[in-house]
Design a protein around this motif. Structure first.
Motif, PDB file in Angstrom:
ATOM      1  N   PRO A  35       0.827  -1.200   0.000  1.00 49.96           N
ATOM      2  CA  PRO A  35       0.000   0.000   0.000  1.00 49.96           C
ATOM      3  C   PRO A  35       0.863   1.252   0.000  1.00 49.96           C
ATOM      4  O   PRO A  35       1.965   1.267   0.548  1.00 49.96           O
ATOM      5  N   ALA A  36       0.349   2.297  -0.612  1.00 54.19           N
ATOM      6  CA  ALA A  36       1.074   3.558  -0.648  1.00 54.19           C
ATOM      7  C   ALA A  36       1.254   4.092   0.769  1.00 54.19           C
ATOM      8  O   ALA A  36       0.441   3.837   1.661  1.00 54.19           O
ATOM      9  N   LEU A  43       1.181   6.441   3.934  1.00 56.69           N
ATOM     10  CA  LEU A  43       0.133   7.345   4.404  1.00 56.69           C
ATOM     11  C   LEU A  43       0.593   8.788   4.297  1.00 56.69           C
ATOM     12  O   LEU A  43       1.791   9.078   4.407  1.00 56.69           O
ATOM     13  N   THR A  90     -11.152   3.178  10.540  1.00 61.15           N
ATOM     14  CA  THR A  90     -11.740   2.251   9.573  1.00 61.15           C
ATOM     15  C   THR A  90     -12.690   1.281  10.263  1.00 61.15           C
ATOM     16  O   THR A  90     -13.792   1.012   9.771  1.00 61.15           O
ATOM     17  N   HIS A 148      -9.125  10.758   3.986  1.00 59.24           N
ATOM     18  CA  HIS A 148      -8.155   9.846   3.365  1.00 59.24           C
ATOM     19  C   HIS A 148      -8.843   8.595   2.851  1.00 59.24           C
ATOM     20  O   HIS A 148      -8.538   8.107   1.754  1.00 59.24           O
ATOM     21  N   LEU A 149      -9.807   8.072   3.623  1.00 62.54           N
ATOM     22  CA  LEU A 149     -10.550   6.889   3.179  1.00 62.54           C
ATOM     23  C   LEU A 149     -11.379   7.192   1.941  1.00 62.54           C
ATOM     24  O   LEU A 149     -11.530   6.350   1.059  1.00 62.54           O
ATOM     25  N   VAL A 190     -10.613   9.540  -0.396  1.00 55.88           N
ATOM     26  CA  VAL A 190      -9.673   9.709  -1.509  1.00 55.88           C
ATOM     27  C   VAL A 190      -9.160   8.359  -2.004  1.00 55.88           C
ATOM     28  O   VAL A 190      -8.964   8.152  -3.212  1.00 55.88           O
ATOM     29  N   SER A 191      -8.964   7.411  -1.070  1.00 52.50           N
ATOM     30  CA  SER A 191      -8.449   6.094  -1.456  1.00 52.50           C
ATOM     31  C   SER A 191      -9.546   5.147  -1.941  1.00 52.50           C
ATOM     32  O   SER A 191      -9.282   3.982  -2.228  1.00 52.50           O
ATOM     33  N   ARG A 233     -12.242   3.989  -0.335  1.00 51.31           N
ATOM     34  CA  ARG A 233     -12.808   3.047   0.623  1.00 51.31           C
ATOM     35  C   ARG A 233     -14.004   3.606   1.392  1.00 51.31           C
ATOM     36  O   ARG A 233     -14.630   2.895   2.181  1.00 51.31           O
TER      37      ARG A 233
END
Length: 226
Positions: A150-151, A153, A166, A198-199, A201-202, A204
């Motif tokens: 994964p990229a 953070l 999450t 962030h979730l 943008v990713s 999720r």
């Protein structure tokens, strides 16, 4: 189909999903669908009369668990590799599958791009032959099966807090605002919003304004299931 194509048996109890998975496999160069069956018994019958290189195997079948089927196939001398398709996220089951020769796990629901990536990686792994020149070459061969890391953070975010945010978001069927997430996790509202964004943008999570209150509407975040 060519003589070098990887022959895939799709084992999936849901006929609609089975057809979709077979369609996906057929779209990946170098792979061909040997057949589609909807039970463990169907898989065993197919393997008695067809050469198969790879099973795309749903773990929840109407006549037993997919890993029980794998044990039966191994005992009967079948050496086809396994890519497990499942909605289960039980890591104990993952470890058991690895011990039985499951080379990849794909979590439902998944897109064509996800399956294509796993099949392409499997094809690269399968193409490695001969004697390795050293540890590096062995590592490269095994790495072909693994998805990229994964990229990293964004600055200021930590993996532990991201997992906590999450978890509360996934558990909230109706979604959460940043204020609610902050209270559940024990962080500030501003910090909670950074993690929630962030979730989003990713890919999720999704967000939408929550109306019906005095003043500016607050955003409500929902787990997207990806």
């Amino acid at each position: 189909m060519t003589s070098t194509d990887i022959r895939v048996l799709v084992v999936e109890d849901d006929p609609v999903a089975a057809a979709a998975h077979a369609l996906y496999v057929g779209r990946v160069p170098g792979f061909t669908v040997s057949g589609t069956v909807h039970s463990g018994a169907g898989a065993r019958r197919h393997l008695e009369t067809h050469a198969v290189d790879l099973l795309l195997l749903d773990l929840y079948l109407p006549d037993g668990h997919g890993l029980a089927l794998v044990r039966t196939l191994r005992a009967a001398g079948h050496t086809a590799d396994i890519i497990a398709v499942t909605s289960a996220r039980d890591l104990t089951m993952v470890r058991e599958g690895v011990s039985l020769g499951v080379v990849q796990y794909v979590l439902k629901p998944f897109t064509f791009a996800t399956l294509r990536d796993r099949l392409t990686r499997y094809a690269r792994f399968r193409a490695t032959t001969g004697e390795a020149s050293g540890q590096d070459e062995v590592d490269r061969a095994l790495a072909a099966l693994r998805a990229p890391q994964p990229a990293a953070l964004p600055k200021g975010l930590t993996a532990a807090t991201l997992r906590a945010v999450t978890d509360v978001l996934r558990a909230a069927g109706g979604g959460l605002t940043a204020t609610e997430a902050a209270a559940d996790v024990g962080i500030s509202r501003i910090t909670a919003r950074r993690y929630l964004e962030h979730l989003v943008v990713s890919g999720r999570a999704a967000r939408a304004p929550q109306y019906g209150q005095v003043g500016r509407p607050e955003l409500r975040y929902r787990w997207s299931g990806h």
